[in-house]
Scaffold this motif. Structure first.
Motif, mmCIF file in Angstrom:
data_model
loop_
_atom_site.group_PDB
_atom_site.id
_atom_site.type_symbol
_atom_site.label_atom_id
_atom_site.label_comp_id
_atom_site.label_asym_id
_atom_site.label_seq_id
_atom_site.Cartn_x
_atom_site.Cartn_y
_atom_site.Cartn_z
ATOM 1 N N TRP A 160 -22.576 14.912 51.985
ATOM 2 C CA TRP A 160 -21.872 15.448 50.811
ATOM 3 C C TRP A 160 -21.013 14.416 50.563
ATOM 4 O O TRP A 160 -21.129 13.873 49.044
ATOM 5 C CB TRP A 160 -20.999 15.957 52.036
ATOM 6 C CG TRP A 160 -19.431 16.287 52.122
ATOM 7 C CD1 TRP A 160 -18.057 15.087 52.067
ATOM 8 C CD2 TRP A 160 -18.722 16.573 51.028
ATOM 9 N NE1 TRP A 160 -17.246 14.998 51.664
ATOM 10 C CE2 TRP A 160 -17.348 16.222 50.567
ATOM 11 C CE3 TRP A 160 -18.787 17.654 49.893
ATOM 12 C CZ2 TRP A 160 -16.085 16.339 50.041
ATOM 13 C CZ3 TRP A 160 -17.712 17.898 49.157
ATOM 14 C CH2 TRP A 160 -16.724 17.151 48.875
ATOM 15 N N SER A 161 -21.001 12.616 50.905
ATOM 16 C CA SER A 161 -20.095 11.867 50.340
ATOM 17 C C SER A 161 -20.894 11.406 49.472
ATOM 18 O O SER A 161 -20.016 10.785 48.502
ATOM 19 C CB SER A 161 -19.654 11.013 52.110
ATOM 20 O OG SER A 161 -19.656 10.856 52.886
ATOM 21 N N LEU A 162 -21.906 11.432 49.732
ATOM 22 C CA LEU A 162 -22.532 10.632 48.782
ATOM 23 C C LEU A 162 -22.576 11.358 47.309
ATOM 24 O O LEU A 162 -22.245 11.266 45.778
ATOM 25 C CB LEU A 162 -24.154 10.845 48.821
ATOM 26 C CG LEU A 162 -24.794 9.152 49.443
ATOM 27 C CD1 LEU A 162 -26.250 9.109 50.355
ATOM 28 C CD2 LEU A 162 -24.549 8.171 49.234
ATOM 29 N N ILE A 163 -22.642 12.642 47.439
ATOM 30 C CA ILE A 163 -22.885 13.689 46.257
ATOM 31 C C ILE A 163 -21.795 13.796 45.830
ATOM 32 O O ILE A 163 -21.428 13.882 44.690
ATOM 33 C CB ILE A 163 -23.011 14.971 47.194
ATOM 34 C CG1 ILE A 163 -24.678 15.163 47.174
ATOM 35 C CG2 ILE A 163 -22.897 16.201 45.863
ATOM 36 C CD1 ILE A 163 -25.330 16.962 47.942
ATOM 37 N N GLU A 164 -20.511 13.503 46.528
ATOM 38 C CA GLU A 164 -19.067 13.563 45.886
ATOM 39 C C GLU A 164 -18.597 12.481 45.233
ATOM 40 O O GLU A 164 -17.926 12.583 44.266
ATOM 41 C CB GLU A 164 -17.927 14.388 47.357
ATOM 42 C CG GLU A 164 -16.801 14.317 47.254
ATOM 43 C CD GLU A 164 -15.036 13.115 47.147
ATOM 44 O OE1 GLU A 164 -14.177 12.817 46.032
ATOM 45 O OE2 GLU A 164 -16.044 12.082 47.406
ATOM 46 N N ALA A 165 -18.994 11.268 45.653
ATOM 47 C CA ALA A 165 -19.301 10.127 45.124
ATOM 48 C C ALA A 165 -20.070 10.202 43.676
ATOM 49 O O ALA A 165 -19.808 9.355 42.790
ATOM 50 C CB ALA A 165 -19.425 8.808 46.103
ATOM 51 N N GLY A 166 -20.872 11.178 43.687
ATOM 52 C CA GLY A 166 -20.780 11.106 42.456
ATOM 53 C C GLY A 166 -22.622 9.976 42.212
ATOM 54 O O GLY A 166 -23.061 9.703 41.451
ATOM 55 N N LEU A 167 -22.920 9.855 43.647
ATOM 56 C CA LEU A 167 -23.953 8.387 43.497
ATOM 57 C C LEU A 167 -25.350 9.253 43.590
ATOM 58 O O LEU A 167 -26.509 8.172 44.107
ATOM 59 C CB LEU A 167 -24.086 8.013 44.804
ATOM 60 C CG LEU A 167 -22.114 7.348 44.670
ATOM 61 C CD1 LEU A 167 -22.134 6.830 46.108
ATOM 62 C CD2 LEU A 167 -22.223 6.408 43.333
ATOM 63 N N VAL A 168 -25.599 10.356 43.543
ATOM 64 C CA VAL A 168 -26.917 11.524 44.162
ATOM 65 C C VAL A 168 -27.720 11.890 42.561
ATOM 66 O O VAL A 168 -27.171 12.379 41.361
ATOM 67 C CB VAL A 168 -27.206 12.024 45.163
ATOM 68 C CG1 VAL A 168 -28.330 12.630 44.918
ATOM 69 C CG2 VAL A 168 -26.666 12.138 45.802
ATOM 70 N N VAL A 189 -25.531 20.204 53.460
ATOM 71 C CA VAL A 189 -24.420 19.653 53.002
ATOM 72 C C VAL A 189 -23.421 19.978 53.427
ATOM 73 O O VAL A 189 -22.893 21.187 53.225
ATOM 74 C CB VAL A 189 -24.301 19.554 51.574
ATOM 75 C CG1 VAL A 189 -23.101 18.921 50.765
ATOM 76 C CG2 VAL A 189 -25.665 19.069 50.511
ATOM 77 N N ASP A 190 -22.714 18.936 54.240
ATOM 78 C CA ASP A 190 -21.741 19.011 55.109
ATOM 79 C C ASP A 190 -20.451 19.212 54.929
ATOM 80 O O ASP A 190 -20.060 18.993 53.243
ATOM 81 C CB ASP A 190 -21.875 19.424 56.438
ATOM 82 C CG ASP A 190 -22.268 20.450 57.169
ATOM 83 O OD1 ASP A 190 -22.850 21.372 56.038
ATOM 84 O OD2 ASP A 190 -22.617 20.089 58.218
ATOM 85 N N GLY A 191 -19.241 17.882 55.411
ATOM 86 C CA GLY A 191 -18.089 17.850 55.076
ATOM 87 C C GLY A 191 -17.004 18.554 54.048
ATOM 88 O O GLY A 191 -17.480 19.969 54.609
ATOM 89 N N PRO A 192 -15.733 18.052 53.750
ATOM 90 C CA PRO A 192 -14.900 19.262 53.452
ATOM 91 C C PRO A 192 -15.499 20.398 52.362
ATOM 92 O O PRO A 192 -14.642 21.688 52.452
ATOM 93 C CB PRO A 192 -13.591 18.274 52.691
ATOM 94 C CG PRO A 192 -14.135 16.773 53.184
ATOM 95 C CD PRO A 192 -15.590 17.093 52.998
ATOM 96 N N GLY A 193 -16.603 20.102 51.115
ATOM 97 C CA GLY A 193 -16.473 20.808 50.417
ATOM 98 C C GLY A 193 -15.892 20.601 49.090
ATOM 99 O O GLY A 193 -14.434 20.906 49.170
ATOM 100 N N PHE A 194 -16.355 21.037 48.122
ATOM 101 C CA PHE A 194 -15.322 21.179 47.066
ATOM 102 C C PHE A 194 -15.123 23.022 46.519
ATOM 103 O O PHE A 194 -15.676 24.036 46.562
ATOM 104 C CB PHE A 194 -16.460 21.400 45.825
ATOM 105 C CG PHE A 194 -17.217 20.222 45.607
ATOM 106 C CD1 PHE A 194 -16.630 18.399 45.125
ATOM 107 C CD2 PHE A 194 -18.917 19.843 45.978
ATOM 108 C CE1 PHE A 194 -17.838 17.713 45.238
ATOM 109 C CE2 PHE A 194 -19.451 18.784 46.340
ATOM 110 C CZ PHE A 194 -18.525 17.077 45.953
ATOM 111 N N SER A 195 -13.835 22.868 46.139
ATOM 112 C CA SER A 195 -13.076 24.025 45.067
ATOM 113 C C SER A 195 -13.006 24.266 44.405
ATOM 114 O O SER A 195 -12.897 25.144 43.738
ATOM 115 C CB SER A 195 -11.777 23.253 45.756
ATOM 116 O OG SER A 195 -10.912 22.592 45.228
ATOM 117 N N ARG A 196 -13.470 22.980 43.512
ATOM 118 C CA ARG A 196 -13.557 23.059 42.173
ATOM 119 C C ARG A 196 -14.385 22.152 41.499
ATOM 120 O O ARG A 196 -14.958 21.510 42.385
ATOM 121 C CB ARG A 196 -12.186 23.220 40.836
ATOM 122 C CG ARG A 196 -11.923 21.896 41.554
ATOM 123 C CD ARG A 196 -10.582 21.982 40.603
ATOM 124 N NE ARG A 196 -9.815 20.423 40.917
ATOM 125 C CZ ARG A 196 -8.990 20.856 40.535
ATOM 126 N NH1 ARG A 196 -8.086 21.202 39.240
ATOM 127 N NH2 ARG A 196 -8.160 18.851 40.436
#
Length: 221
Positions: A160-168, A189-196
């Protein structure tokens, strides 16, 4: 920022779980997919996991196949890729299999000094970030160390952290013929999740193997 090409690789059940609700490892992949993962690891410059994976599974992350070790040696590479553990508070047990020569423990400035003193005897320590590991800074450091291809083997929070940071750049998922269930069981992928602004993927290929499906996706920018 210059960084390695980042590939997330994992296996999940038909209902989208990567382990049981007890956070215990479940064998999902068959032999062909396991062979693929071993080759992907051997062809990578570094392998990365989060501390949660170390605590749950105690992986060694080394190349076990003699043929693959020889392949790396013939290419002028060490027999094993670098092993990177993202561990903001230095919770990795000193007896963990992943530690030793060729292991990098990435911590934040908030990591306790006494734990760092112990772990520094077991591996290289890299400090990046204040309270949590700054993944952008960490990947920049790895690039400077010669890491061009980074394989990420989990877990769900690190993914999650890597995807959220745009690093994948790429995600490879084997969907196995098994149902695990459990609302608390981790997903890829867990973490807080995307809302948009949900990250979009482009399917590169799909292969039927081991009674399941291997999906390879490119992360779109």
């Amino acid at each position: 920022m210059e960084r390695p090409n980042v590939i997330i690789n994992c296996a999940m059940s038909a209902d989208g779980k990567i382990s049981s609700f007890e956070r215990r490892q479940v064998r999902i992949s068959g032999q062909r997919d396991m062979d693929r993962v071993r080759l992907l690891r051997a062809e990578s410059d570094a392998v990365m996991v989060g501390v949660g994976t170390v605590l749950a599974d105690d992986p060694g992350l080394r190349v076990k196949s003699l043929d693959l070790r020889n392949m790396r040696r013939d290419r002028g590479l060490p027999e094993d890729p670098l092993r990177v553990v993202v561990d903001s508070r230095a919770r990795t047990p000193p007896g963990s299999e992943v530690l030793g020569r060729g292991c990098i423990l990435a911590v934040s400035k908030a990591a306790p000094a006494d734990r760092l003193a112990t772990l520094r005897k077991k591996c290289e320590i890299v400090v990046a970030g204040e309270d949590r590991v700054d993944l952008v800074e960490l990947l920049s450091i790895l690039k400077k160390k010669g890491v061009r291809r980074l394989m990420v083997e989990g877990g769900a929070t690190l993914n999650w952290s890597l995807i959220e940071a745009g690093l994948v750049d790429e995600i490879s998922i084997f969907v196995g013929p098994i149902v695990i269930g459990g609302e608390g069981a981790p997903t890829p992928v867990d973490g807080p999740g995307f809302s948009r602004d949900f990250p979009r993927l482009e399917l590169i290929r799909a292969d039927v193997i081991d009674g399941g499906v291997l999906l390879r996706w490119r992360v779109l920018r």
